[in-house]
Design a protein around this motif. Structure first.
Motif, PDB file in Angstrom:
ATOM      1  N   LYS A 140       0.813  -1.210   0.000  1.00 44.06           N
ATOM      2  CA  LYS A 140       0.000   0.000   0.000  1.00 44.06           C
ATOM      3  C   LYS A 140       0.848   1.262   0.000  1.00 44.06           C
ATOM      4  O   LYS A 140       0.580   2.217  -0.734  1.00 44.06           O
ATOM      5  CB  LYS A 140      -0.936   0.000   1.210  1.00 44.06           C
ATOM      6  CG  LYS A 140      -1.878   1.202   1.251  1.00 44.06           C
ATOM      7  CD  LYS A 140      -2.829   1.121   2.441  1.00 44.06           C
ATOM      8  CE  LYS A 140      -3.771   2.317   2.453  1.00 44.06           C
ATOM      9  NZ  LYS A 140      -4.715   2.268   3.610  1.00 44.06           N
ATOM     10  N   SER A 141       1.894   1.283   0.809  1.00 41.94           N
ATOM     11  CA  SER A 141       2.736   2.468   0.910  1.00 41.94           C
ATOM     12  C   SER A 141       3.475   2.732  -0.394  1.00 41.94           C
ATOM     13  O   SER A 141       3.499   3.859  -0.899  1.00 41.94           O
ATOM     14  CB  SER A 141       3.738   2.303   2.060  1.00 41.94           C
ATOM     15  OG  SER A 141       4.584   3.421   2.157  1.00 41.94           O
ATOM     16  N   SER A 144       1.020   3.861  -3.121  1.00 47.79           N
ATOM     17  CA  SER A 144       0.574   5.241  -2.915  1.00 47.79           C
ATOM     18  C   SER A 144       1.659   6.239  -3.301  1.00 47.79           C
ATOM     19  O   SER A 144       1.372   7.274  -3.906  1.00 47.79           O
ATOM     20  CB  SER A 144       0.175   5.457  -1.445  1.00 47.79           C
ATOM     21  OG  SER A 144      -0.956   4.689  -1.110  1.00 47.79           O
ATOM     22  N   ARG A 145       2.912   5.917  -2.970  1.00 51.10           N
ATOM     23  CA  ARG A 145       4.007   6.819  -3.344  1.00 51.10           C
ATOM     24  C   ARG A 145       4.142   6.912  -4.866  1.00 51.10           C
ATOM     25  O   ARG A 145       4.354   7.993  -5.416  1.00 51.10           O
ATOM     26  CB  ARG A 145       5.326   6.358  -2.722  1.00 51.10           C
ATOM     27  CG  ARG A 145       5.430   6.604  -1.225  1.00 51.10           C
ATOM     28  CD  ARG A 145       6.875   6.475  -0.754  1.00 51.10           C
ATOM     29  NE  ARG A 145       7.430   5.160  -1.055  1.00 51.10           N
ATOM     30  CZ  ARG A 145       7.364   4.111  -0.250  1.00 51.10           C
ATOM     31  NH1 ARG A 145       6.740   4.223   0.921  1.00 51.10           N
ATOM     32  NH2 ARG A 145       7.914   2.953  -0.583  1.00 51.10           N
ATOM     33  N   ASN A 147       1.782   6.368  -7.109  1.00 43.61           N
ATOM     34  CA  ASN A 147       0.642   7.128  -7.618  1.00 43.61           C
ATOM     35  C   ASN A 147       0.780   8.607  -7.306  1.00 43.61           C
ATOM     36  O   ASN A 147       0.363   9.464  -8.096  1.00 43.61           O
ATOM     37  CB  ASN A 147      -0.662   6.581  -7.036  1.00 43.61           C
ATOM     38  CG  ASN A 147      -1.119   5.318  -7.726  1.00 43.61           C
ATOM     39  OD1 ASN A 147      -1.062   5.215  -8.946  1.00 43.61           O
ATOM     40  ND2 ASN A 147      -1.570   4.328  -6.957  1.00 43.61           N
ATOM     41  N   PRO A 280      -0.615  10.322  -0.434  1.00 45.90           N
ATOM     42  CA  PRO A 280      -0.146   9.080   0.194  1.00 45.90           C
ATOM     43  C   PRO A 280      -0.196   9.128   1.717  1.00 45.90           C
ATOM     44  O   PRO A 280      -0.439   8.113   2.366  1.00 45.90           O
ATOM     45  CB  PRO A 280       1.301   8.972  -0.303  1.00 45.90           C
ATOM     46  CG  PRO A 280       1.324   9.739  -1.578  1.00 45.90           C
ATOM     47  CD  PRO A 280       0.375  10.880  -1.361  1.00 45.90           C
ATOM     48  N   GLY A 283      -3.942   8.924   2.818  1.00 49.96           N
ATOM     49  CA  GLY A 283      -4.451   7.576   2.610  1.00 49.96           C
ATOM     50  C   GLY A 283      -4.030   6.576   3.663  1.00 49.96           C
ATOM     51  O   GLY A 283      -4.672   5.535   3.837  1.00 49.96           O
ATOM     52  N   GLN A 284      -2.941   6.860   4.373  1.00 53.12           N
ATOM     53  CA  GLN A 284      -2.487   5.961   5.427  1.00 53.12           C
ATOM     54  C   GLN A 284      -3.347   6.058   6.678  1.00 53.12           C
ATOM     55  O   GLN A 284      -3.349   5.152   7.509  1.00 53.12           O
ATOM     56  CB  GLN A 284      -1.025   6.282   5.789  1.00 53.12           C
ATOM     57  CG  GLN A 284      -0.025   6.011   4.683  1.00 53.12           C
ATOM     58  CD  GLN A 284       0.066   4.541   4.327  1.00 53.12           C
ATOM     59  OE1 GLN A 284       0.075   3.662   5.189  1.00 53.12           O
ATOM     60  NE2 GLN A 284       0.122   4.253   3.030  1.00 53.12           N
ATOM     61  N   VAL A 330      -5.063  10.279  -5.954  1.00 58.39           N
ATOM     62  CA  VAL A 330      -4.053   9.385  -5.380  1.00 58.39           C
ATOM     63  C   VAL A 330      -4.698   8.368  -4.447  1.00 58.39           C
ATOM     64  O   VAL A 330      -4.458   7.152  -4.566  1.00 58.39           O
ATOM     65  CB  VAL A 330      -2.983  10.198  -4.620  1.00 58.39           C
ATOM     66  CG1 VAL A 330      -2.045   9.263  -3.853  1.00 58.39           C
ATOM     67  CG2 VAL A 330      -2.183  11.053  -5.595  1.00 58.39           C
ATOM     68  N   VAL A 331      -5.512   8.844  -3.521  1.00 60.04           N
ATOM     69  CA  VAL A 331      -6.114   7.959  -2.526  1.00 60.04           C
ATOM     70  C   VAL A 331      -7.098   6.993  -3.181  1.00 60.04           C
ATOM     71  O   VAL A 331      -7.068   5.778  -2.930  1.00 60.04           O
ATOM     72  CB  VAL A 331      -6.822   8.778  -1.424  1.00 60.04           C
ATOM     73  CG1 VAL A 331      -7.569   7.859  -0.454  1.00 60.04           C
ATOM     74  CG2 VAL A 331      -5.803   9.622  -0.665  1.00 60.04           C
ATOM     75  N   SER A 334      -5.207   4.437  -5.644  1.00 59.86           N
ATOM     76  CA  SER A 334      -4.461   3.404  -4.916  1.00 59.86           C
ATOM     77  C   SER A 334      -5.401   2.380  -4.298  1.00 59.86           C
ATOM     78  O   SER A 334      -5.141   1.170  -4.341  1.00 59.86           O
ATOM     79  CB  SER A 334      -3.603   4.053  -3.826  1.00 59.86           C
ATOM     80  OG  SER A 334      -2.638   4.931  -4.384  1.00 59.86           O
TER      81      SER A 334
END
Length: 401
Positions: A140-141, A144-145, A147, A280, A283-284, A330-331, A334
């Motif tokens: 996921k990390s 996200s980066r 994207n 990113p 989104g975390q 982005v969110v 992803s």
């Protein structure tokens, strides 16, 4: 000695680099086109409906070919799809530039050209979205980066670098921005040669209609994917109600010329680049559904600021819209990639785009009709009200899914 993990990371970085380079070049061309196309439309006609039809034409392509394009992406090599789409758009825009040089361009031909460029996007975008997790993996990390980088480049080129260039070139020679955009697609195609020639892990062999149905069914049956798609649709609809006739508002109310309009659009990239960094991280900690609910409200407030009729306030408002837009891209992107198996990514992305981009086209036509029936201020009154209502509805829906 490098470990297997280190080698995989190196391969992924090398694989991502051509995609990022291609994105940087082609979206700058798109930004040039985004500024030049409405300026050309406004120079050919002052009818708000005709001007908004130019904005809607690219989105209309998704209604006709979006879903089958996604199914074909799931069975073809993604790199080949992206390169072919770039070359096709190079030809279309090259022809449009020639028509302008020879004095044969009309609003109708401009609408056709925008539509055909949209057809190319129907193939390119699902392939590009599917390529990202294939390159960087499904952490996921990391996803996200990646994207975040893609969308930061997208907003930089499409909203910051491209529009002022497009407006300036159009003011000099109308054909120049369209010719330069054509060249950008050609360069993008060359850069994509370095992308890994990947395809879906289990390429579809079923009939196209069956493949389309299965992709749509997968999206509809997933509550999370369904909700994210509705969020994109709501966001894009409200955005385009306000944006479709913004070129006329900028010229007639804000009293900006061609270069001023390009600079105004470019301010969205200032926030957009921040959104690429912010997405990113947001989104975390916050679910994609909650991000959409907040972004709808933020966007509505930003459009309302336009009503002050001050170019500086309008620039700040578009910067806020840029933050919200890139963050949700982005969110939401992803989350969709993580929730979708590799052999479904083309179809699910296309189905999501059909709803999201299709709603943008409807929003553009609604915005044009509202401006035609009222004034150029009317879309900027209606859009914030719609977005506030959609934010509440979407927030309530998110809390029950």
């Amino acid at each position: 000695m490098a470990t297997g993990t280190d080698e995989r990371q190196t391969v992924r970085k090398r694989g991502l680099a051509p995609l990022l380079a291609s994105t940087g070049v082609s979206v700058t061309g798109d930004g040039i086109f985004a500024a030049a196309a409405p300026l050309l439309a406004a120079s050919l006609t002052r009818n708000p409906v005709a001007v908004s039809a130019v904005s809607a034409a690219g989105y209309a392509a998704w209604f006709l070919v979006g879903l089958p394009a996604g199914a074909l992406v799931d069975r073809w090599h993604r790199r080949a799809v992206m390169i072919t789409a770039d070359l096709a758009r190079f030809v279309v825009l090259g022809v449009l530039a020639l028509l302008l040089v020879t004095g044969h361009a009309t609003v109708g031909l401009l609408i056709v050209a925008v539509f055909l460029v949209g057809v190319g996007a129907c193939f390119f975008e699902p392939a590009a979205q599917a390529a990202v997790p294939a390159i960087v993996g499904r952490d996921k990390s990391a996803l996200s980066r990646a994207n975040g980088k893609v969308w930061a480049l997208d907003t930089f080129g499409r909203s910051l670098a491209g529009p002022p260039i497009g407006a300036a070139l159009f003011a000099a020679v109308a054909a120049l921005p369209f010719g330069l955009d054509a060249v950008s697609f050609l360069v993008s195609a060359v850069l994509l040669i370095g992308l890994p020639a990947g395809r879906a892990e289990s390429a579809a062999t079923e009939p196209i209609l069956s493949a389309v149905r299965n992709g749509v069914r997968y999206l509809v049956r997933s509550a999370e994917l369904r909700t994210l798609s509705l969020g994109m649709a709501a966001y894009n609809f409200g955005y385009n109600v306000a944006f479709a006739t913004l070129v006329l508002f900028a010229e007639d109310v804000l009293h900006l010329g061609n270069i001023g309009y390009g600079a105004l659009i470019a301010t969205a990239a200032v926030g957009g680049i921040l959104g690429g960094w912010l997405g990113p991280r947001v989104g975390q900690h916050i679910s994609a559904r909650r991000v959409y609910a907040v972004a709808l409200l933020v966007q509505g407030g930003a459009w309302a600021l336009m009503l002050f009729g001050n170019p500086w306030v309008a620039g700040v408002a578009l910067a806020v819209v840029g933050i919200a837009s890139t963050t949700v891209s982005v969110v939401g992107g992803s989350a969709r990639q993580l929730l979708t198996p590799d052999n479904m990514l083309g179809r699910v992305t296309a189905a999501t785009r059909l709803l999201g981009i299709g709603s943008a086209g409807v929003g553009a036509m609604v915005g044009g009709a509202i401006a035609h029936a009222g004034t150029l201020h009317t879309p900027l009154i209606v859009a914030p009200i719609l977005l506030a209502v959609l934010s509440v509805v979407f927030g309530l829906r998110s809390s029950t899914t």
